[in-house]
Design a protein around this motif. Structure first.
Motif, mmCIF file in Angstrom:
data_model
loop_
_atom_site.group_PDB
_atom_site.id
_atom_site.type_symbol
_atom_site.label_atom_id
_atom_site.label_comp_id
_atom_site.label_asym_id
_atom_site.label_seq_id
_atom_site.Cartn_x
_atom_site.Cartn_y
_atom_site.Cartn_z
ATOM 1 N N VAL A 1 0.974 -1.199 -0.066
ATOM 2 C CA VAL A 1 0.000 -0.067 -0.002
ATOM 3 C C VAL A 1 1.020 1.191 0.256
ATOM 4 O O VAL A 1 1.780 1.302 0.840
ATOM 5 C CB VAL A 1 -1.009 -0.070 1.202
ATOM 6 C CG1 VAL A 1 -1.930 1.235 1.238
ATOM 7 C CG2 VAL A 1 -1.854 -1.251 1.316
ATOM 8 N N ILE A 2 0.691 1.949 -1.122
ATOM 9 C CA ILE A 2 1.813 3.141 -1.060
ATOM 10 C C ILE A 2 0.867 4.623 -0.544
ATOM 11 O O ILE A 2 -0.069 4.825 -1.101
ATOM 12 C CB ILE A 2 1.983 3.471 -2.535
ATOM 13 C CG1 ILE A 2 2.322 2.301 -3.383
ATOM 14 C CG2 ILE A 2 3.097 4.770 -2.603
ATOM 15 C CD1 ILE A 2 3.700 1.762 -3.023
ATOM 16 N N LEU A 3 1.348 5.065 0.575
ATOM 17 C CA LEU A 3 1.023 6.297 1.179
ATOM 18 C C LEU A 3 1.761 7.453 0.994
ATOM 19 O O LEU A 3 2.964 7.382 1.541
ATOM 20 C CB LEU A 3 0.418 6.003 2.559
ATOM 21 C CG LEU A 3 -0.324 4.865 3.099
ATOM 22 C CD1 LEU A 3 -0.443 4.866 4.628
ATOM 23 C CD2 LEU A 3 -1.776 5.052 2.263
ATOM 24 N N ALA A 4 1.566 8.387 0.048
ATOM 25 C CA ALA A 4 2.510 9.629 -0.337
ATOM 26 C C ALA A 4 2.164 10.883 0.390
ATOM 27 O O ALA A 4 1.111 11.205 0.146
ATOM 28 C CB ALA A 4 2.417 9.580 -1.598
ATOM 29 N N MET B 1 6.357 9.501 -10.823
ATOM 30 C CA MET B 1 6.593 8.220 -10.212
ATOM 31 C C MET B 1 5.736 7.607 -9.104
ATOM 32 O O MET B 1 5.273 6.550 -9.411
ATOM 33 C CB MET B 1 8.048 8.342 -9.733
ATOM 34 C CG MET B 1 8.492 6.798 -9.248
ATOM 35 S SD MET B 1 10.368 7.014 -8.802
ATOM 36 C CE MET B 1 9.913 7.724 -7.007
ATOM 37 N N VAL B 2 5.616 8.360 -8.033
ATOM 38 C CA VAL B 2 4.638 7.764 -7.157
ATOM 39 C C VAL B 2 3.417 7.617 -7.634
ATOM 40 O O VAL B 2 2.489 6.632 -7.061
ATOM 41 C CB VAL B 2 4.738 8.909 -5.662
ATOM 42 C CG1 VAL B 2 3.908 8.370 -4.888
ATOM 43 C CG2 VAL B 2 6.154 8.749 -5.410
ATOM 44 N N ASP B 3 2.540 8.563 -8.225
ATOM 45 C CA ASP B 3 1.362 8.429 -8.815
ATOM 46 C C ASP B 3 1.004 7.008 -9.653
ATOM 47 O O ASP B 3 0.263 6.240 -9.417
ATOM 48 C CB ASP B 3 1.088 9.759 -9.578
ATOM 49 C CG ASP B 3 -0.468 9.608 -10.324
ATOM 50 O OD1 ASP B 3 -1.429 9.340 -9.454
ATOM 51 O OD2 ASP B 3 -0.685 9.559 -11.563
ATOM 52 N N SER C 1 -6.857 -0.113 -2.982
ATOM 53 C CA SER C 1 -7.721 1.114 -2.896
ATOM 54 C C SER C 1 -7.409 1.914 -1.985
ATOM 55 O O SER C 1 -7.501 3.246 -1.939
ATOM 56 C CB SER C 1 -8.977 0.706 -2.779
ATOM 57 O OG SER C 1 -8.873 -0.182 -1.449
ATOM 58 N N GLU C 2 -6.411 1.386 -0.779
ATOM 59 C CA GLU C 2 -6.063 2.274 0.067
ATOM 60 C C GLU C 2 -4.875 3.421 -0.200
ATOM 61 O O GLU C 2 -4.666 4.314 0.565
ATOM 62 C CB GLU C 2 -5.744 1.710 1.536
ATOM 63 C CG GLU C 2 -6.725 0.681 1.933
ATOM 64 C CD GLU C 2 -6.530 -0.503 1.515
ATOM 65 O OE1 GLU C 2 -7.211 -1.479 2.072
ATOM 66 O OE2 GLU C 2 -6.056 -0.935 0.462
ATOM 67 N N SER C 3 -4.014 3.058 -1.212
ATOM 68 C CA SER C 3 -3.006 3.728 -1.570
ATOM 69 C C SER C 3 -3.457 5.292 -2.101
ATOM 70 O O SER C 3 -4.694 5.518 -2.663
ATOM 71 C CB SER C 3 -2.229 3.318 -3.088
ATOM 72 O OG SER C 3 -1.759 1.672 -2.255
ATOM 73 N N GLY C 4 -2.650 6.108 -1.944
ATOM 74 C CA GLY C 4 -2.951 7.545 -2.390
ATOM 75 C C GLY C 4 -2.159 8.788 -1.870
ATOM 76 O O GLY C 4 -1.051 8.278 -0.982
ATOM 77 N N PHE C 5 -2.257 9.848 -2.387
ATOM 78 C CA PHE C 5 -1.700 11.041 -1.882
ATOM 79 C C PHE C 5 -2.376 11.865 -0.624
ATOM 80 O O PHE C 5 -3.671 11.598 -0.681
ATOM 81 C CB PHE C 5 -1.516 12.179 -2.911
ATOM 82 C CG PHE C 5 -0.605 11.752 -4.095
ATOM 83 C CD1 PHE C 5 0.764 11.976 -4.133
ATOM 84 C CD2 PHE C 5 -0.943 11.146 -5.123
ATOM 85 C CE1 PHE C 5 1.581 11.520 -5.102
ATOM 86 C CE2 PHE C 5 -0.163 10.885 -6.466
ATOM 87 C CZ PHE C 5 1.143 11.132 -6.476
ATOM 88 N N LEU D 1 5.391 4.160 3.182
ATOM 89 C CA LEU D 1 5.103 5.501 3.542
ATOM 90 C C LEU D 1 6.058 6.626 3.020
ATOM 91 O O LEU D 1 7.229 6.585 3.427
ATOM 92 C CB LEU D 1 4.764 5.791 4.843
ATOM 93 C CG LEU D 1 4.500 7.409 5.268
ATOM 94 C CD1 LEU D 1 3.515 7.936 4.663
ATOM 95 C CD2 LEU D 1 4.891 7.454 6.758
ATOM 96 N N ILE D 2 6.066 7.179 2.015
ATOM 97 C CA ILE D 2 6.886 8.007 1.272
ATOM 98 C C ILE D 2 6.602 9.438 1.253
ATOM 99 O O ILE D 2 5.636 9.991 1.086
ATOM 100 C CB ILE D 2 7.248 7.573 -0.203
ATOM 101 C CG1 ILE D 2 8.172 8.449 -0.902
ATOM 102 C CG2 ILE D 2 5.835 7.878 -1.042
ATOM 103 C CD1 ILE D 2 8.749 7.868 -2.218
ATOM 104 N N GLY D 3 7.500 10.137 2.019
ATOM 105 C CA GLY D 3 7.209 11.542 2.426
ATOM 106 C C GLY D 3 8.391 12.666 2.248
ATOM 107 O O GLY D 3 9.411 12.117 2.354
#
Length: 326
Positions: free
Chosen positions: A118-121, A137-139, A148-152, A176-178
């Motif tokens: 799951v990608i959380l940005a 890239m992250v999109d 479905s939980e992935s998002g900005f 979690l990328i930030g």
């Protein structure tokens, strides 16, 4: 023409060297800015026998020139953030599929398939402007993750806290990328004890906070998120590939990327491993722009080709190679 599939299938040092020299010859012939730069250094393909012989284009050229090795139409232009009134770098991209291949395969080399996460940005400063290669890239990674939980997340830190806590407690693998300042904002408001989350910082306070040395930043983030290590991504507008650190600020590159250190007093001399100097990057994914970039980062490279970043140069770095009037 260089076979881009060969770039992403490199499996040996010898193959990397062969392709790097092929790419140099290709860009010498097809990139007018790079060719002029090489000519002013009296560097001809007949003089270039090893990687260390290749001239590295100062990264500032992306602010002042169109750095292109392709005649194809430009599909998009990535731009750096820059401060108000300053010139921004522009990376003209003629083949977005190469970029997609690079960031997808590069991530897989170190972390496995994006589908597993799951990608959380948390990238507010990048979301608030156009032209960010990181957002692109992250999109794409969010789409690839198929969760479905992935998002900005922008300013909705409460929602991010709830999602992150819930998914981590459910045992889901999370990335979690930030950007650094936003991650600090998050842990100043909430405390975490995460067991299944990779926390990855992309660096930079973007003028929102006082700059911290890496050790101090990572120490605060480890405590705030309750994790044993903080991961990092090393990328920039002028590159189509990324290096990753899985802790301690030591980065590893994908197989088509290599970092060398140059002498701070003689920009054309490559230093032995372990010595601090300016970082030069070979990024073969930059086949349609320039694959040989002299960055403004200061760091050191180790025998296993890993590297760390220890600071930034000022403009005096290019002394002995003052060819910006091209």
């Amino acid at each position: 023409m260089i076979d881009t599939n060969a770039i992403f299938n490199i499996q040996s040092e010898q193959k990397f060297t062969e392709l790097a020299l092929d790419v140099f010859n290709y860009q010498f012939k097809n990139n007018t800015v790079y060719r002029s730069f090489c000519d002013l250094l009296y560097k001809h393909p007949s003089d270039v026998k090893t990687i260390k012989d290749i001239p590295f284009l100062p990264i500032q050229f992306f602010k002042t020139h169109e750095v292109l090795s392709s005649q194809n139409n430009i599909q998009t232009t990535f731009t750096s953030s820059g401060t108000t009134g300053s010139k921004t770098s522009k990376h003209l991209v003629t083949n977005l599929d190469i970029y997609k291949n690079s960031f997808t395969k590069g991530f897989e080399q170190f972390y496995g398939s994006v589908n597993n996460y799951v990608i959380l940005a948390l990238l507010p400063s990048y979301l608030e402007r156009e032209g960010s290669s990181l957002i692109y890239m992250v999109d794409a990674m969010i789409t690839q993750s198929k969760h479905s939980e992935s998002g900005f997340y922008l300013n909705n830190l409460d929602e991010l806290k709830n999602t992150l806590t819930l998914l981590d407690s459910q045992g889901k693998k999370i990335l979690l990328i930030g950007v650094s300042f936003a991650l600090l904002d998050l842990i100043e408001t909430y405390q975490f004890s995460l067991n299944n989350t990779i926390v990855m910082e992309t660096g930079g306070m973007k003028g929102r906070r006082k700059e911290l040395i890496r050790e101090e930043l990572h120490s605060q983030l480890k405590v705030g998120f309750g994790v044993e290590s903080i991961h990092s991504e090393y990328g920039m507008t002028e590159l189509l590939s990324q290096a990753y650190s899985q802790g301690n600020g030591v980065f590893n590159t994908p197989n088509w990327m290599k970092v060398l250190a140059r002498d701070t007093e003689d920009a054309l001399s490559i230093l032995p491993t372990g010595k601090s100097g300016g970082l030069n990057v070979i990024d073969l994914a930059n086949i349609n722009s320039c694959s040989f970039i002299a960055t403004q980062d200061l760091g050191r490279v180790y025998k296993d080709d890993s590297f760390e970043v220890i600071g930034r140069f000022d403009h005096s770095d290019i002394r002995g190679c003052n060819l910006m009037v091209l």
